[in-house]
Structure formats: C-alpha cells, structure tokens
Design a protein around this motif. Sequence first.
Motif, mmCIF file in Angstrom:
data_model
loop_
_atom_site.group_PDB
_atom_site.id
_atom_site.type_symbol
_atom_site.label_atom_id
_atom_site.label_comp_id
_atom_site.label_asym_id
_atom_site.label_seq_id
_atom_site.Cartn_x
_atom_site.Cartn_y
_atom_site.Cartn_z
ATOM 1 N N ALA A 173 0.836 -1.203 0.000
ATOM 2 C CA ALA A 173 0.000 0.000 0.000
ATOM 3 C C ALA A 173 0.866 1.246 0.000
ATOM 4 C CB ALA A 173 -0.904 -0.009 1.235
ATOM 5 N N GLU A 174 0.243 2.351 -0.348
ATOM 6 C CA GLU A 174 0.953 3.617 -0.345
ATOM 7 C C GLU A 174 1.298 4.019 1.091
ATOM 8 O OE1 GLU A 174 1.753 5.189 -3.040
ATOM 9 O OE2 GLU A 174 0.625 3.981 -4.488
ATOM 10 N N GLU A 175 2.245 4.930 1.222
ATOM 11 C CA GLU A 175 2.641 5.409 2.541
ATOM 12 C C GLU A 175 1.431 5.978 3.277
ATOM 13 O OE1 GLU A 175 5.767 8.615 4.528
ATOM 14 O OE2 GLU A 175 5.798 8.199 2.375
ATOM 15 N N GLY A 176 1.255 5.555 4.520
ATOM 16 C CA GLY A 176 0.138 6.049 5.317
ATOM 17 C C GLY A 176 -1.144 5.270 5.140
ATOM 18 N N ILE A 177 -1.125 4.246 4.265
ATOM 19 C CA ILE A 177 -2.317 3.429 4.043
ATOM 20 C C ILE A 177 -2.019 1.999 4.467
ATOM 21 C CG2 ILE A 177 -3.978 2.599 2.351
ATOM 22 C CD1 ILE A 177 -3.346 5.019 0.662
ATOM 23 N N ASP A 178 -2.872 1.462 5.299
ATOM 24 C CA ASP A 178 -2.735 0.112 5.834
ATOM 25 C C ASP A 178 -3.592 -0.834 4.991
ATOM 26 O OD1 ASP A 178 -2.536 -2.103 7.513
ATOM 27 O OD2 ASP A 178 -4.121 -1.382 8.847
ATOM 28 N N GLY A 179 -2.997 -1.877 4.413
ATOM 29 C CA GLY A 179 -3.757 -2.728 3.506
ATOM 30 C C GLY A 179 -3.670 -4.219 3.795
ATOM 31 N N GLN A 197 -10.625 -9.886 -2.397
ATOM 32 C CA GLN A 197 -11.001 -8.640 -1.750
ATOM 33 C C GLN A 197 -9.781 -7.939 -1.195
ATOM 34 O OE1 GLN A 197 -14.024 -8.986 1.159
ATOM 35 N NE2 GLN A 197 -14.262 -6.817 1.433
ATOM 36 N N THR A 198 -9.693 -6.640 -1.465
ATOM 37 C CA THR A 198 -8.628 -5.832 -0.893
ATOM 38 C C THR A 198 -9.247 -4.829 0.065
ATOM 39 O OG1 THR A 198 -8.708 -4.168 -2.666
ATOM 40 C CG2 THR A 198 -7.246 -6.058 -2.988
ATOM 41 N N ILE A 199 -8.552 -4.604 1.181
ATOM 42 C CA ILE A 199 -9.027 -3.688 2.211
ATOM 43 C C ILE A 199 -7.900 -2.720 2.526
ATOM 44 C CG2 ILE A 199 -9.848 -3.490 4.591
ATOM 45 C CD1 ILE A 199 -10.635 -6.543 4.296
ATOM 46 N N GLU A 200 -8.169 -1.433 2.445
ATOM 47 C CA GLU A 200 -7.180 -0.434 2.821
ATOM 48 C C GLU A 200 -7.811 0.529 3.813
ATOM 49 O OE1 GLU A 200 -5.472 1.419 -0.592
ATOM 50 O OE2 GLU A 200 -4.637 -0.465 -1.361
ATOM 51 N N VAL A 201 -7.033 0.918 4.817
ATOM 52 C CA VAL A 201 -7.532 1.819 5.853
ATOM 53 C C VAL A 201 -6.662 3.065 5.886
ATOM 54 C CG1 VAL A 201 -7.919 2.124 8.326
ATOM 55 C CG2 VAL A 201 -8.469 -0.068 7.242
ATOM 56 N N SER A 202 -7.297 4.226 5.830
ATOM 57 C CA SER A 202 -6.560 5.498 5.890
ATOM 58 C C SER A 202 -7.504 6.601 6.350
ATOM 59 C CB SER A 202 -5.994 5.838 4.509
ATOM 60 O OG SER A 202 -5.296 7.069 4.538
ATOM 61 N N ASP A 203 -7.010 7.452 7.224
ATOM 62 C CA ASP A 203 -7.783 8.607 7.689
ATOM 63 C C ASP A 203 -9.173 8.226 8.191
ATOM 64 O OD1 ASP A 203 -5.653 10.275 6.993
ATOM 65 O OD2 ASP A 203 -6.402 10.522 4.939
ATOM 66 N N GLY A 204 -9.269 7.118 8.930
ATOM 67 C CA GLY A 204 -10.534 6.737 9.545
ATOM 68 C C GLY A 204 -11.552 6.129 8.608
ATOM 69 N N LYS A 205 -11.119 5.730 7.416
ATOM 70 C CA LYS A 205 -12.035 5.106 6.465
ATOM 71 C C LYS A 205 -11.446 3.815 5.916
ATOM 72 C CE LYS A 205 -14.319 9.369 4.983
ATOM 73 N NZ LYS A 205 -14.635 10.253 3.832
#
Length: 235
Positions: A173-179, A197-205
Amino acid sequence: MKKSSANLLKTSLFLAILALALSACGGKGDKNDASPSASPSASATSSESPSASPSESPSASPSASPSESPSAEASQPAAEGVPAGYKLFEDKTFGTTIHYPEDWTLQENLVGIAIFLAPLEGADDKFAENVGFIIEDLGGQAISAADYLEITKQQLPNMLEDFEIVEEGAAPAEEGIDGSYIIYKGTQNGNELSWLQTIEVSDGKGYIMTYTASRDSFDKYLDQVGVIADSWTVH
C-alpha cells in the motif's frame, strides 16, 4: 455506550455481506445498463490509487452508507489518462474515479459506489464476473486492515457454503495506508464462486474492492481487475 471496534465492524459487515450477496447474483437478468449511484474502492488520499491486491482475493467489506446517492457518470474513453479500451467512471459526491473496460457494464450499487460487470460469454453463461467498490466510515475507531480482515473471516462462513480461504496477507500500500487482502471461495445461490477482496484503511475510512467470479473464470479477468483497482482514486 460506545461500541467496541469488533461490534462496529460486525454491524457494518451486514451491509458488506449484502454487497457481497448482490455481486454474487450477477446473472443475465442483472446485467442491465444503469447509471451508477456511488461506490468507490481503493486509495484513500487524494490522487492516491489503491494497489490491486496480489493475484486474487476478495470477499466481504464494511458498509458504505446506503443512504448516499452521489452523482456519478461514465465519461467517454477519450478522457486524459484513461488507457485504451477503458472508460472513465467519475463520482463527484465521493470524489472518486475508476477506469473500467469499455465492454463492461456499469451498474448502480445501492450499498456502495459502483459495480462493474464483465460481459456474459454466451447463452450458457449465467454469472457475470464483477468488481465492486465501497468506502466505509470507521466511526473514529482504531481499526486496522488486519482487524477488518479478521472480522470478515469470522462472518463469511455463515454466508457461504463450503467456505475456504485460498490466500491472505498484507497488501502493498501507499505510505500512510494500511492494507490487507483475502482470496477465498465458496458456494452462494448454487454458484461455485471465488472472491478477491482488498481492504485499505486510511484517515478513519476503509476502502474495499471486491472481485467476484465463477470458479472457472476467476483467473481470466485478473489483469483487467488489476487495472481497475490500480486506477481507483479518491480526491
């Protein structure tokens, strides 16, 4: 009383599973042209596009608020930056864009941003492979992509017959994104299906992309799914 992260996810996963059920019903009758409502899937920060996960792996995803009805449109393939053979989908409410193959059908998704359906392959083909996108507001909870994945794994056996995990792990994932990603298979409504399925978490979403395919056709569309997933941008 404040809900725990697990409870929050279990509640929202009902809608995610509903999205999964809808995507798994893509048969001939569902393959109608429809103007998309809203539904994204992938990168979290502006102009960052989520990484398409490893070779395969989809399945449930958190809830996208179903009440939202964003304005979306599919523009002509001539749009700048759109690869040859692809169209541009843009949803101004969610501020998201996605590239999808010209011969795929854009369909309204009441539980997410949009669903893109592959063309049926003849009269005997009863299931349209598809890719769906959802953005989930995590309500301020400290939830990681790995947490999200664990809740998904707990819920899916109750929704699918013969549920089996094929592969799972952390997605680049990109920097700052948890995947995270998961590839699994099972039977739903009599169809033997596989999901990526891919799941990425960033900025509370949470940003969730789900690819659903019949078992025999899963590998066939992976390259196109990769282009679709990599193109997902949120501004």
